[in-house]
Design a protein around this motif. Structure first.
Motif, PDB file in Angstrom:
ATOM      1  N   ASP A 113      54.555  11.978  28.482  1.00  0.00           N
ATOM      2  CA  ASP A 113      54.818  10.766  27.712  1.00  0.00           C
ATOM      3  C   ASP A 113      53.624   9.815  27.790  1.00  0.00           C
ATOM      4  O   ASP A 113      53.172   9.278  26.767  1.00  0.00           O
ATOM      5  N   LEU A 114      53.103   9.615  29.000  1.00  0.00           N
ATOM      6  CA  LEU A 114      51.954   8.726  29.159  1.00  0.00           C
ATOM      7  C   LEU A 114      50.726   9.274  28.447  1.00  0.00           C
ATOM      8  O   LEU A 114      49.944   8.504  27.869  1.00  0.00           O
ATOM      9  N   SER A 115      50.546  10.590  28.476  1.00  0.00           N
ATOM     10  CA  SER A 115      49.419  11.196  27.768  1.00  0.00           C
ATOM     11  C   SER A 115      49.538  10.931  26.267  1.00  0.00           C
ATOM     12  O   SER A 115      48.543  10.581  25.602  1.00  0.00           O
ATOM     13  N   GLN A 116      50.748  11.084  25.735  1.00  0.00           N
ATOM     14  CA  GLN A 116      50.979  10.808  24.311  1.00  0.00           C
ATOM     15  C   GLN A 116      50.708   9.343  23.996  1.00  0.00           C
ATOM     16  O   GLN A 116      50.053   9.015  23.005  1.00  0.00           O
ATOM     17  N   SER A 122      44.682   5.165  22.236  1.00  0.00           N
ATOM     18  CA  SER A 122      43.282   5.439  21.953  1.00  0.00           C
ATOM     19  C   SER A 122      43.060   5.428  20.446  1.00  0.00           C
ATOM     20  O   SER A 122      42.094   4.834  19.958  1.00  0.00           O
ATOM     21  N   ASP A 123      43.971   6.094  19.709  1.00  0.00           N
ATOM     22  CA  ASP A 123      43.875   6.106  18.244  1.00  0.00           C
ATOM     23  C   ASP A 123      44.037   4.697  17.701  1.00  0.00           C
ATOM     24  O   ASP A 123      43.275   4.250  16.833  1.00  0.00           O
ATOM     25  N   ASP A 124      45.062   3.969  18.225  1.00  0.00           N
ATOM     26  CA  ASP A 124      45.303   2.589  17.784  1.00  0.00           C
ATOM     27  C   ASP A 124      44.114   1.712  18.146  1.00  0.00           C
ATOM     28  O   ASP A 124      43.717   0.837  17.358  1.00  0.00           O
ATOM     29  N   SER A 125      43.545   1.928  19.285  1.00  0.00           N
ATOM     30  CA  SER A 125      42.406   1.139  19.743  1.00  0.00           C
ATOM     31  C   SER A 125      41.218   1.366  18.827  1.00  0.00           C
ATOM     32  O   SER A 125      40.500   0.419  18.470  1.00  0.00           O
ATOM     33  N   GLU A 126      40.993   2.594  18.417  1.00  0.00           N
ATOM     34  CA  GLU A 126      39.883   2.905  17.507  1.00  0.00           C
ATOM     35  C   GLU A 126      40.105   2.208  16.172  1.00  0.00           C
ATOM     36  O   GLU A 126      39.187   1.600  15.620  1.00  0.00           O
ATOM     37  N   LYS A 127      41.327   2.265  15.680  1.00  0.00           N
ATOM     38  CA  LYS A 127      41.651   1.590  14.416  1.00  0.00           C
ATOM     39  C   LYS A 127      41.483   0.085  14.563  1.00  0.00           C
ATOM     40  O   LYS A 127      40.935  -0.574  13.679  1.00  0.00           O
ATOM     41  N   GLU A 128      41.961  -0.438  15.701  1.00  0.00           N
ATOM     42  CA  GLU A 128      41.848  -1.885  15.951  1.00  0.00           C
ATOM     43  C   GLU A 128      40.383  -2.273  16.050  1.00  0.00           C
ATOM     44  O   GLU A 128      39.960  -3.304  15.522  1.00  0.00           O
TER      45      GLU A 128
END
Length: 155
Positions: A113-116, A122-128
């Protein structure tokens, strides 16, 4: 009669000789009887001593048998106690292993769960980061466009 006296004398000497030999044999028998009596007495004393030893050995044998029985009972009690303790310890360890396995499964699920979530973050951070970068770029353009002496920024 002389002959009869000689014969009588000869018979008397023969009887005396036989009597002397009988006395010697009797004396030897008395010595042997005395020696046998002493031997019988010694044998009776040895018999009494051996009987006493035998009674002592029998008593010791009975004592050792009781001691062995007591030790066997104590040993069996100790074996039973250790067997019960082993079974209890084993059950406790098996329970702990099951708990550990459950905890490992739970931690594996949490880890997945934490990995997901980390991947999503990480994906959200890149978008942000891209969004913030676009916004900053836009603000810099607005500032530069409004500033005197700068040429408007072309896109």
């Amino acid at each position: 009669m002389a002959r009869a006296a000689e014969k009588h004398q000869s018979d008397l000497l023969e009887l005396e000789d036989k009597h002397s030999k009988t006395r010697q044999a009797l004396s030897a028998l008395e010595v042997e009887h005395h020696r046998m009596g002493a031997l019988v007495s010694k044998l009776e004393t040895d018999k009494k001593r051996l009987q006493a030893d035998l009674r002592g050995f029998e008593e010791r044998k009975e004592h050792l048998a009781r001691e062995m029985e007591t030790l066997n009972r104590q040993h069996q009690l100790e074996v039973d106690r250790l067997t019960e303790r082993f079974a209890t310890d084993r059950a406790d360890l098996e329970h702990k292993v099951l708990q550990r396995d459950e905890r490992v499964c739970h931690l594996d699920a949490e880890n997945a769960d934490l990995s997901q979530r980390l991947k999503k973050m990480s994906d959200d951070s890149e978008k942000e980061r891209e969004r913030v970068l676009r916004r900053m770029t836009e603000q810099i353009r607005v500032i530069l466009d409004d500033s005197p002496g700068f040429l408007p920024v072309t896109r």
